[in-house]
Design an enzyme around this catalytic site. Sequence first.
Site, PDB file in Angstrom:
ATOM      1  N   SER A  45     -51.999 -42.541   4.505  1.00 35.17           N
ATOM      2  CA  SER A  45     -52.273 -42.615   5.940  1.00 35.17           C
ATOM      3  C   SER A  45     -52.772 -41.241   6.368  1.00 35.17           C
ATOM      4  O   SER A  45     -52.038 -40.258   6.272  1.00 35.17           O
ATOM      5  CB  SER A  45     -50.991 -43.001   6.685  1.00 35.17           C
ATOM      6  OG  SER A  45     -51.186 -42.905   8.078  1.00 35.17           O
ATOM      7  N   LYS A  96     -55.937 -45.385   4.790  1.00 37.50           N
ATOM      8  CA  LYS A  96     -55.739 -45.763   6.197  1.00 37.50           C
ATOM      9  C   LYS A  96     -56.086 -44.566   7.047  1.00 37.50           C
ATOM     10  O   LYS A  96     -55.623 -43.454   6.794  1.00 37.50           O
ATOM     11  CB  LYS A  96     -54.292 -46.202   6.386  1.00 37.50           C
ATOM     12  CG  LYS A  96     -53.712 -46.079   7.777  1.00 37.50           C
ATOM     13  CD  LYS A  96     -52.378 -46.831   7.862  1.00 37.50           C
ATOM     14  CE  LYS A  96     -51.407 -46.170   8.822  1.00 37.50           C
ATOM     15  NZ  LYS A  96     -50.117 -46.897   8.904  1.00 37.50           N
ATOM     16  N   LYS A 115     -56.207 -43.001  10.945  1.00 36.81           N
ATOM     17  CA  LYS A 115     -55.713 -43.161  12.314  1.00 36.81           C
ATOM     18  C   LYS A 115     -56.906 -43.076  13.258  1.00 36.81           C
ATOM     19  O   LYS A 115     -57.810 -42.237  13.055  1.00 36.81           O
ATOM     20  CB  LYS A 115     -54.713 -42.044  12.629  1.00 36.81           C
ATOM     21  CG  LYS A 115     -53.429 -42.143  11.820  1.00 36.81           C
ATOM     22  CD  LYS A 115     -52.568 -43.286  12.308  1.00 36.81           C
ATOM     23  CE  LYS A 115     -51.197 -43.265  11.646  1.00 36.81           C
ATOM     24  NZ  LYS A 115     -50.339 -44.367  12.152  1.00 36.81           N
ATOM     25  N   ASP A 128     -55.570 -47.578  11.868  1.00 33.66           N
ATOM     26  CA  ASP A 128     -54.319 -47.766  12.624  1.00 33.66           C
ATOM     27  C   ASP A 128     -54.463 -47.054  13.962  1.00 33.66           C
ATOM     28  O   ASP A 128     -54.690 -45.844  14.018  1.00 33.66           O
ATOM     29  CB  ASP A 128     -53.143 -47.181  11.826  1.00 33.66           C
ATOM     30  CG  ASP A 128     -51.785 -47.414  12.502  1.00 33.66           C
ATOM     31  OD1 ASP A 128     -51.739 -48.000  13.596  1.00 33.66           O
ATOM     32  OD2 ASP A 128     -50.767 -47.008  11.903  1.00 33.66           O
ATOM     33  N   GLU A 178     -54.570 -52.048  12.240  1.00 34.25           N
ATOM     34  CA  GLU A 178     -53.136 -52.019  12.540  1.00 34.25           C
ATOM     35  C   GLU A 178     -52.891 -51.691  14.012  1.00 34.25           C
ATOM     36  O   GLU A 178     -53.433 -50.715  14.540  1.00 34.25           O
ATOM     37  CB  GLU A 178     -52.477 -50.972  11.628  1.00 34.25           C
ATOM     38  CG  GLU A 178     -50.961 -50.935  11.680  1.00 34.25           C
ATOM     39  CD  GLU A 178     -50.376 -49.944  10.671  1.00 34.25           C
ATOM     40  OE1 GLU A 178     -51.092 -49.529   9.722  1.00 34.25           O
ATOM     41  OE2 GLU A 178     -49.202 -49.560  10.831  1.00 34.25           O
ATOM     42  N   ASP A 233     -47.447 -53.556  13.529  1.00 36.37           N
ATOM     43  CA  ASP A 233     -46.443 -52.566  13.124  1.00 36.37           C
ATOM     44  C   ASP A 233     -45.412 -52.492  14.261  1.00 36.37           C
ATOM     45  O   ASP A 233     -44.407 -53.222  14.241  1.00 36.37           O
ATOM     46  CB  ASP A 233     -47.160 -51.222  12.864  1.00 36.37           C
ATOM     47  CG  ASP A 233     -46.232 -50.040  12.606  1.00 36.37           C
ATOM     48  OD1 ASP A 233     -45.013 -50.186  12.701  1.00 36.37           O
ATOM     49  OD2 ASP A 233     -46.736 -48.925  12.313  1.00 36.37           O
ATOM     50  N   LYS A 244     -41.459 -51.709   8.294  1.00 38.88           N
ATOM     51  CA  LYS A 244     -40.751 -50.435   8.143  1.00 38.88           C
ATOM     52  C   LYS A 244     -39.287 -50.757   8.351  1.00 38.88           C
ATOM     53  O   LYS A 244     -38.901 -51.175   9.463  1.00 38.88           O
ATOM     54  CB  LYS A 244     -41.200 -49.434   9.208  1.00 38.88           C
ATOM     55  CG  LYS A 244     -42.648 -48.973   9.058  1.00 38.88           C
ATOM     56  CD  LYS A 244     -43.044 -48.059  10.199  1.00 38.88           C
ATOM     57  CE  LYS A 244     -44.497 -47.626  10.051  1.00 38.88           C
ATOM     58  NZ  LYS A 244     -44.994 -46.964  11.268  1.00 38.88           N
ATOM     59  N   GLY A 257     -44.720 -46.181   6.476  1.00 40.46           N
ATOM     60  CA  GLY A 257     -43.946 -44.949   6.359  1.00 40.46           C
ATOM     61  C   GLY A 257     -43.805 -44.272   7.706  1.00 40.46           C
ATOM     62  O   GLY A 257     -44.528 -44.593   8.659  1.00 40.46           O
TER      63      GLY A 257
END
Length: 380
Positions: free
Chosen positions: A139, A165, A167, A193, A218, A243, A267, A295
């Site tokens: 990520s 991934k 952000k 995400d 996400e 998420d 998670k 995570g």
Amino acid sequence: MNLRLERITLREIRLPLKEPFRISSGVVSERRICLLELTDAEGVTGWSECVAGELPNYSPETIDTAWHAIREWLAPRVLGAGIERVDGVFALLDHNVRGHNMAKAAIEMGCWDVAARQRSVSLSRLLGGTRDRVVTGISIGIQSNPAALVQRARAAYEQGYRKIKVKIEPGSDIEFVRAVRAELGSSVHLMADANSAYTLDDLEHLAQLDEFNLIMLEQPLGRDDVVRHAKLQARMTTPICLDESITDVDRAEDMIALKSGRIINIKPGRVGGFAVSKAIHDVCQRNAIPVWCGGMLESGIGRAHNVALASLPNFTLPGDLSPSSRYWARDIVTPEWTMDGDGMVHVPLDKPGIGVAVNVDRIDDLTVRSEVLSAAGVAV
Ligand code: OSB
Ligand code: MG
């Protein structure tokens, strides 16, 4: 086998990240991590980590609210109690205590480590894990420009990560993803995400992401939304993954019923621990919804819990399970978490419990506050 906890030691450590991690709702440079050491009547000791951050910018919880909830309401329920089944700990903590999932999870997951050590089995196998290696993704936080992101994404891909991934947030999205896709080619598993940075007003804007063949997008919309995401999912070919919105089994069922997403990031800290994680895993499996383990910039203790969970059969997509060296100059467990050249993290099956040794001396050096909770009361 009975679980009778005599003591829970809370510690707060400070662990600086190698580089700041930026998401749409904030940035973190140094983690404040709450660790739990749980000791039963025979002296068997388990460890866990509370994933709450310093600020309430991912969920309403913070390390300080979790510390309070554990001390005041949650620990007293398990200390000194004869708990017959570890999969019943969540219900014990959840009864008439709303929310505080991360605080609940920290206790619950620590109980699973104790239970695994009591039985001399690995945490993975106690949970029902079947894999001995799990596929890993990275990520990557929001960067100041597409070139900086491309450089990090390329380095990660070359290290062996099997999913990249990135952000995103308004202003750092379409062109950033376009640049990474162009650099890495069409076959690399790429996703974005947003951590709830958009609204339905951005529907047409977000639909532009379909062009990049992302394996998923996400949590684009509200942090507890499952209704508006259904509208967005109907407009996009890219699978939506939830998420933040999935806080319990009911919300997972809502997502499936409403078609608000096609994938879930589990998670364990967010949903109150392993029992709920397993229940969500099972609901998803029955409905052909793939899951993966997210995570929260955990230390090596939290990572151990996540790796054990990710060894369950329906964790079919790469997890955010980066090795220790991606975050820290030095982790607090031995051996540190590593990833092989195929992007796999190995599940430690040869040792009871979480399967890595906790470096208590190092933790003592990093500790800024601690508190011992016992059935008899609190001692500082
Ligand atoms: O949304 O998955 C997220 C980190 C902090 C808060 C939220 C998220 C994340 C990550 C980090 O993506 C994943 C990792 O631990 O490497
Ligand atoms: Mg996320």
